[in-house]
Design a protein around this motif. Sequence first.
Motif, mmCIF file in Angstrom:
data_model
loop_
_atom_site.group_PDB
_atom_site.id
_atom_site.type_symbol
_atom_site.label_atom_id
_atom_site.label_comp_id
_atom_site.label_asym_id
_atom_site.label_seq_id
_atom_site.Cartn_x
_atom_site.Cartn_y
_atom_site.Cartn_z
ATOM 1 N N TYR A 68 -16.568 4.066 -40.785
ATOM 2 C CA TYR A 68 -15.552 3.857 -39.587
ATOM 3 C C TYR A 68 -14.371 4.784 -40.068
ATOM 4 C CZ TYR A 68 -18.474 1.008 -36.810
ATOM 5 O OH TYR A 68 -19.353 0.279 -36.125
ATOM 6 N N GLU A 69 -14.031 4.557 -41.507
ATOM 7 C CA GLU A 69 -12.802 5.469 -41.808
ATOM 8 C C GLU A 69 -13.108 6.938 -41.624
ATOM 9 O OE1 GLU A 69 -12.298 3.394 -45.647
ATOM 10 O OE2 GLU A 69 -11.050 1.913 -44.895
ATOM 11 N N ALA A 70 -14.379 7.389 -42.288
ATOM 12 C CA ALA A 70 -14.866 8.756 -41.991
ATOM 13 C C ALA A 70 -14.816 9.049 -40.595
ATOM 14 C CB ALA A 70 -16.479 8.832 -42.653
ATOM 15 N N TRP A 71 -14.877 8.092 -39.716
ATOM 16 C CA TRP A 71 -14.893 8.880 -38.069
ATOM 17 C C TRP A 71 -13.568 8.695 -37.795
ATOM 18 C CZ3 TRP A 71 -19.321 5.255 -35.694
ATOM 19 C CH2 TRP A 71 -20.642 5.831 -36.262
ATOM 20 N N GLY A 72 -12.425 8.435 -38.623
ATOM 21 C CA GLY A 72 -11.258 8.530 -38.150
ATOM 22 C C GLY A 72 -10.437 7.244 -37.940
ATOM 23 N N TYR A 73 -11.145 6.290 -37.964
ATOM 24 C CA TYR A 73 -10.522 4.864 -37.807
ATOM 25 C C TYR A 73 -9.448 4.532 -38.985
ATOM 26 C CZ TYR A 73 -13.486 3.800 -34.010
ATOM 27 O OH TYR A 73 -14.124 3.684 -32.643
ATOM 28 N N ARG A 74 -8.497 3.842 -38.806
ATOM 29 C CA ARG A 74 -7.661 3.508 -39.936
ATOM 30 C C ARG A 74 -7.489 1.683 -39.658
ATOM 31 N NH1 ARG A 74 -2.178 2.416 -38.125
ATOM 32 N NH2 ARG A 74 -1.977 3.262 -35.934
ATOM 33 N N LYS A 75 -7.347 1.031 -40.740
ATOM 34 C CA LYS A 75 -6.990 -0.419 -40.659
ATOM 35 C C LYS A 75 -5.654 -0.564 -40.438
ATOM 36 C CE LYS A 75 -6.900 -4.321 -43.795
ATOM 37 N NZ LYS A 75 -7.234 -4.847 -45.153
ATOM 38 N N VAL A 76 -5.626 -1.642 -39.479
ATOM 39 C CA VAL A 76 -4.156 -2.122 -38.879
ATOM 40 C C VAL A 76 -4.166 -3.537 -39.199
ATOM 41 C CG1 VAL A 76 -4.332 0.022 -36.875
ATOM 42 C CG2 VAL A 76 -5.035 -2.420 -36.460
ATOM 43 N N GLY A 77 -4.899 -4.126 -39.578
ATOM 44 C CA GLY A 77 -4.699 -5.638 -40.042
ATOM 45 C C GLY A 77 -5.990 -6.143 -40.212
ATOM 46 N N GLU A 78 -5.921 -7.343 -40.098
ATOM 47 C CA GLU A 78 -6.991 -8.483 -40.138
ATOM 48 C C GLU A 78 -7.139 -9.375 -39.208
ATOM 49 O OE1 GLU A 78 -6.466 -9.545 -44.280
ATOM 50 O OE2 GLU A 78 -7.637 -7.883 -45.172
ATOM 51 N N GLN A 79 -8.160 -10.067 -38.906
ATOM 52 C CA GLN A 79 -8.140 -11.257 -37.913
ATOM 53 C C GLN A 79 -9.585 -11.975 -38.148
ATOM 54 O OE1 GLN A 79 -8.824 -10.598 -33.544
ATOM 55 N NE2 GLN A 79 -8.373 -8.279 -34.127
ATOM 56 N N GLN A 80 -9.395 -13.089 -38.027
ATOM 57 C CA GLN A 80 -10.551 -14.280 -38.024
ATOM 58 C C GLN A 80 -10.701 -14.741 -36.464
ATOM 59 O OE1 GLN A 80 -10.203 -17.338 -40.793
ATOM 60 N NE2 GLN A 80 -12.292 -17.391 -40.665
ATOM 61 N N PRO A 81 -11.481 -14.443 -35.712
ATOM 62 C CA PRO A 81 -11.613 -14.513 -34.209
ATOM 63 C C PRO A 81 -12.041 -15.878 -34.052
ATOM 64 C CG PRO A 81 -13.061 -12.717 -34.736
ATOM 65 C CD PRO A 81 -12.528 -13.101 -36.186
ATOM 66 N N PHE A 82 -12.905 -16.655 -34.846
ATOM 67 C CA PHE A 82 -13.251 -18.050 -34.907
ATOM 68 C C PHE A 82 -12.960 -18.680 -36.275
ATOM 69 C CE2 PHE A 82 -15.692 -15.260 -32.139
ATOM 70 C CZ PHE A 82 -15.367 -15.703 -30.845
#
Length: 98
Positions: A68-82
Amino acid sequence: MSEPLAEDFTRENGKRTVALNEIVVRKPWRGSGVAWQLHEAWLSQRDEERVTLLVNPAAGEGAVQAVYEAWGYRKVGEQQPFPDSPLFTTMVRPVRGT
Protein backbone atom coordinates in the motif's frame (compact mmCIF):
# COMPACT_ATOMS: atom_id res chain seq x y z
CA MET A 1 -8.19 6.55 16.10
CA SER A 2 -5.76 5.86 18.92
CA GLU A 3 -4.63 9.52 18.69
CA PRO A 4 -6.98 12.28 17.50
CA LEU A 5 -6.37 13.75 14.05
CA ALA A 6 -6.73 17.41 13.16
CA GLU A 7 -10.31 18.52 12.62
CA ASP A 8 -9.58 19.81 9.10
CA PHE A 9 -8.21 16.35 8.21
CA THR A 10 -11.25 14.47 9.52
CA ARG A 11 -13.91 16.88 8.25
CA GLU A 12 -16.19 15.13 5.79
CA ASN A 13 -18.85 16.39 3.39
CA GLY A 14 -20.13 13.05 2.10
CA LYS A 15 -17.89 13.18 -0.97
CA ARG A 16 -14.41 13.70 0.44
CA THR A 17 -13.33 10.16 1.35
CA VAL A 18 -14.06 6.67 0.10
CA ALA A 19 -13.01 3.61 2.11
CA LEU A 20 -11.45 0.52 0.59
CA ASN A 21 -12.38 -2.61 2.46
CA GLU A 22 -10.66 -5.54 0.73
CA ILE A 23 -8.66 -6.48 -2.33
CA VAL A 24 -8.24 -10.23 -2.63
CA VAL A 25 -6.41 -11.88 -5.50
CA ARG A 26 -6.19 -15.64 -5.88
CA LYS A 27 -2.73 -17.14 -5.46
CA PRO A 28 -2.03 -17.85 -9.15
CA TRP A 29 -2.35 -14.12 -9.94
CA ARG A 30 -0.57 -12.66 -6.90
CA GLY A 31 2.49 -10.63 -7.76
CA SER A 32 1.30 -10.11 -11.33
CA GLY A 33 -0.10 -6.61 -10.90
CA VAL A 34 -3.74 -7.71 -10.91
CA ALA A 35 -4.48 -6.17 -7.49
CA TRP A 36 -2.98 -2.84 -8.59
CA GLN A 37 -5.02 -2.90 -11.80
CA LEU A 38 -8.25 -3.67 -9.91
CA HIS A 39 -7.45 -0.93 -7.37
CA GLU A 40 -6.76 1.71 -10.00
CA ALA A 41 -9.76 0.70 -12.14
CA TRP A 42 -12.03 1.05 -9.11
CA LEU A 43 -10.55 4.41 -8.15
CA SER A 44 -10.85 5.70 -11.73
CA GLN A 45 -14.64 5.52 -11.28
CA ARG A 46 -14.62 7.45 -7.97
CA ASP A 47 -15.29 11.17 -7.52
CA GLU A 48 -13.94 11.47 -3.98
CA GLU A 49 -10.77 13.38 -3.13
CA ARG A 50 -9.07 10.59 -1.21
CA VAL A 51 -9.23 6.92 -0.32
CA THR A 52 -8.59 5.37 3.08
CA LEU A 53 -8.02 1.84 4.32
CA LEU A 54 -6.99 -0.13 7.35
CA VAL A 55 -4.18 -2.67 7.20
CA ASN A 56 -2.91 -5.05 9.82
CA PRO A 57 0.78 -4.11 10.03
CA ALA A 58 1.63 -7.75 10.84
CA ALA A 59 -0.03 -9.07 7.66
CA GLY A 60 2.53 -10.77 5.50
CA GLU A 61 5.18 -9.74 8.03
CA GLY A 62 4.67 -6.11 6.96
CA ALA A 63 4.59 -6.85 3.24
CA VAL A 64 0.92 -5.90 2.81
CA GLN A 65 1.45 -2.45 4.31
CA ALA A 66 4.56 -2.03 2.17
CA VAL A 67 2.48 -2.72 -0.96
CA TYR A 68 0.00 0.00 0.00
CA GLU A 69 2.88 2.39 0.67
CA ALA A 70 4.24 1.61 -2.81
CA TRP A 71 0.78 2.45 -4.17
CA GLY A 72 1.01 5.93 -2.62
CA TYR A 73 -0.75 5.42 0.71
CA ARG A 74 0.69 7.03 3.82
CA LYS A 75 0.11 6.17 7.45
CA VAL A 76 -2.02 8.73 9.29
CA GLY A 77 -2.56 6.85 12.53
CA GLU A 78 -3.75 3.66 14.13
CA GLN A 79 -7.08 2.33 15.26
CA GLN A 80 -8.61 -0.70 16.87
CA PRO A 81 -12.17 -0.93 15.55
CA PHE A 82 -13.21 -3.66 17.98
CA PRO A 83 -11.87 -4.64 21.40
CA ASP A 84 -10.74 -8.04 20.11
CA SER A 85 -9.26 -6.82 16.82
CA PRO A 86 -5.61 -6.08 16.14
CA LEU A 87 -4.32 -2.52 16.10
CA PHE A 88 -4.62 -1.50 12.44
CA THR A 89 -2.61 1.09 10.56
CA THR A 90 -4.86 3.77 9.04
CA MET A 91 -3.66 4.85 5.59
CA VAL A 92 -4.78 7.52 3.11
CA ARG A 93 -3.89 8.56 -0.45
CA PRO A 94 -5.40 10.79 -3.13
CA VAL A 95 -7.88 9.03 -5.41
CA ARG A 96 -6.12 10.35 -8.49
CA GLY A 97 -2.49 9.35 -8.76
CA THR A 98 0.10 8.51 -6.17
